[in-house]
Design a protein around this motif. Sequence first.
Motif, PDB file in Angstrom:
ATOM      1  N   THR A  21      41.892 -36.275  91.151  1.00 40.64           N
ATOM      2  CA  THR A  21      42.178 -36.625  89.756  1.00 40.64           C
ATOM      3  C   THR A  21      43.347 -37.599  89.667  1.00 40.64           C
ATOM      4  N   VAL A  22      44.432 -37.293  90.359  1.00 38.17           N
ATOM      5  CA  VAL A  22      45.619 -38.148  90.311  1.00 38.17           C
ATOM      6  C   VAL A  22      45.324 -39.501  90.962  1.00 38.17           C
ATOM      7  N   ASP A  23      44.546 -39.508  92.046  1.00 39.19           N
ATOM      8  CA  ASP A  23      44.150 -40.784  92.668  1.00 39.19           C
ATOM      9  C   ASP A  23      43.462 -41.687  91.656  1.00 39.19           C
ATOM     10  N   ARG A  24      42.519 -41.132  90.923  1.00 36.82           N
ATOM     11  CA  ARG A  24      41.759 -41.931  89.952  1.00 36.82           C
ATOM     12  C   ARG A  24      42.636 -42.381  88.779  1.00 36.82           C
TER      13      ARG A  24
ATOM     14  N   TYR B 237      37.508 -44.483  77.657  1.00 36.12           N
ATOM     15  CA  TYR B 237      38.894 -44.617  78.094  1.00 36.12           C
ATOM     16  C   TYR B 237      39.017 -44.565  79.618  1.00 36.12           C
ATOM     17  N   GLY B 238      37.874 -44.510  80.310  1.00 32.99           N
ATOM     18  CA  GLY B 238      37.878 -44.429  81.764  1.00 32.99           C
ATOM     19  C   GLY B 238      38.252 -43.055  82.260  1.00 32.99           C
ATOM     20  N   LEU B 239      38.028 -42.040  81.418  1.00 26.94           N
ATOM     21  CA  LEU B 239      38.411 -40.675  81.754  1.00 26.94           C
ATOM     22  C   LEU B 239      37.201 -39.757  81.845  1.00 26.94           C
ATOM     23  N   THR B 240      37.409 -38.653  82.528  1.00 30.72           N
ATOM     24  CA  THR B 240      36.554 -37.476  82.413  1.00 30.72           C
ATOM     25  C   THR B 240      37.423 -36.448  81.690  1.00 30.72           C
ATOM     26  N   PHE B 241      36.835 -35.338  81.284  1.00 29.93           N
ATOM     27  CA  PHE B 241      37.651 -34.336  80.608  1.00 29.93           C
ATOM     28  C   PHE B 241      38.717 -33.789  81.556  1.00 29.93           C
ATOM     29  N   ALA B 242      38.400 -33.659  82.839  1.00 30.36           N
ATOM     30  CA  ALA B 242      39.386 -33.172  83.813  1.00 30.36           C
ATOM     31  C   ALA B 242      40.577 -34.117  83.899  1.00 30.36           C
ATOM     32  N   ARG B 243      40.330 -35.418  83.911  1.00 28.83           N
ATOM     33  CA  ARG B 243      41.432 -36.387  83.957  1.00 28.83           C
ATOM     34  C   ARG B 243      42.219 -36.379  82.654  1.00 28.83           C
ATOM     35  N   TYR B 244      41.501 -36.223  81.560  1.00 31.83           N
ATOM     36  CA  TYR B 244      42.165 -36.124  80.254  1.00 31.83           C
ATOM     37  C   TYR B 244      43.114 -34.916  80.248  1.00 31.83           C
ATOM     38  N   GLU B 245      42.640 -33.771  80.734  1.00 36.50           N
ATOM     39  CA  GLU B 245      43.481 -32.564  80.767  1.00 36.50           C
ATOM     40  C   GLU B 245      44.756 -32.794  81.587  1.00 36.50           C
ATOM     41  N   ALA B 246      44.626 -33.512  82.705  1.00 36.34           N
ATOM     42  CA  ALA B 246      45.804 -33.791  83.532  1.00 36.34           C
ATOM     43  C   ALA B 246      46.799 -34.664  82.763  1.00 36.34           C
ATOM     44  N   LEU B 247      46.300 -35.667  82.060  1.00 38.30           N
ATOM     45  CA  LEU B 247      47.198 -36.515  81.265  1.00 38.30           C
ATOM     46  C   LEU B 247      47.890 -35.715  80.172  1.00 38.30           C
ATOM     47  N   VAL B 248      47.143 -34.865  79.501  1.00 33.79           N
ATOM     48  CA  VAL B 248      47.737 -34.031  78.441  1.00 33.79           C
ATOM     49  C   VAL B 248      48.828 -33.144  79.028  1.00 33.79           C
ATOM     50  N   LEU B 249      48.539 -32.547  80.167  1.00 27.25           N
ATOM     51  CA  LEU B 249      49.533 -31.688  80.813  1.00 27.25           C
ATOM     52  C   LEU B 249      50.817 -32.475  81.101  1.00 27.25           C
ATOM     53  N   LEU B 250      50.671 -33.693  81.580  1.00 25.00           N
ATOM     54  CA  LEU B 250      51.862 -34.515  81.850  1.00 25.00           C
ATOM     55  C   LEU B 250      52.625 -34.834  80.566  1.00 25.00           C
TER      56      LEU B 250
ATOM     57  N   GLN C  87      50.909 -46.802  79.590  1.00 23.34           N
ATOM     58  CA  GLN C  87      49.472 -46.962  79.328  1.00 23.34           C
ATOM     59  C   GLN C  87      48.776 -45.602  79.273  1.00 23.34           C
ATOM     60  N   GLY C  88      49.168 -44.692  80.154  1.00 23.57           N
ATOM     61  CA  GLY C  88      48.596 -43.345  80.152  1.00 23.57           C
ATOM     62  C   GLY C  88      48.883 -42.621  78.849  1.00 23.57           C
ATOM     63  N   ARG C  89      50.076 -42.794  78.329  1.00 23.81           N
ATOM     64  CA  ARG C  89      50.427 -42.163  77.044  1.00 23.81           C
ATOM     65  C   ARG C  89      49.584 -42.727  75.904  1.00 23.81           C
ATOM     66  N   ARG C  90      49.366 -44.036  75.925  1.00 21.39           N
ATOM     67  CA  ARG C  90      48.520 -44.651  74.884  1.00 21.39           C
ATOM     68  C   ARG C  90      47.099 -44.122  74.966  1.00 21.39           C
ATOM     69  N   VAL C  91      46.565 -44.080  76.172  1.00 19.21           N
ATOM     70  CA  VAL C  91      45.186 -43.628  76.365  1.00 19.21           C
ATOM     71  C   VAL C  91      45.026 -42.177  75.930  1.00 19.21           C
ATOM     72  N   VAL C  92      45.971 -41.324  76.303  1.00 17.62           N
ATOM     73  CA  VAL C  92      45.839 -39.904  75.948  1.00 17.62           C
ATOM     74  C   VAL C  92      45.940 -39.725  74.430  1.00 17.62           C
TER      75      VAL C  92
END
Length: 173
Positions: A93-96, A53-66, A122-127
Amino acid sequence: MPKPLSLSFDPIARADELWTRRWGAVPAMAAITSVMRAQQILLAQVDAVVKPYGLTFARYEALVLLTFSQAGELPLSKIGERLMVHPTSVTNTVDRLERAGLVARRPNPLDGRGVLAAITVQGRRVVEDATRDLMAMDFGLEGYDDAGCRELFEVLRPLRVAAGDFSEGPGVV
């Protein structure tokens, strides 16, 4: 997924034996080494699941938080506070996520200098897709049942309290 070591012995148990012979029994050494190795294993497993999904777990956590926020957006400072990471890490993280089209930055109307990170459609779909895959593999904890996961959470909780992550008190769960 991490490559199995396939050793014929437990290297942490062996280190504990050698440590005990040299400096005496220090159960904390074996415990910290086990926690650190577990972190390596789990991070490799979950990163492998979110990588497509083009994520790391850290980026995934940020999306979940949002997604947990009412409006789907939060100030970068709040993201860092909630994820317990340095502001530089949040910016990275937000830059990426922004380059990937998963979040958008916008000025914070409540703070003239502040910036909000807002999750995109798109972020919601990916998360949602990544969450489905992580849940299917029990976040790498498939060797534990629900009770074991709760126990692990409780065993590690005093460490987080002692570090000042939060105040433990009546009504805090």
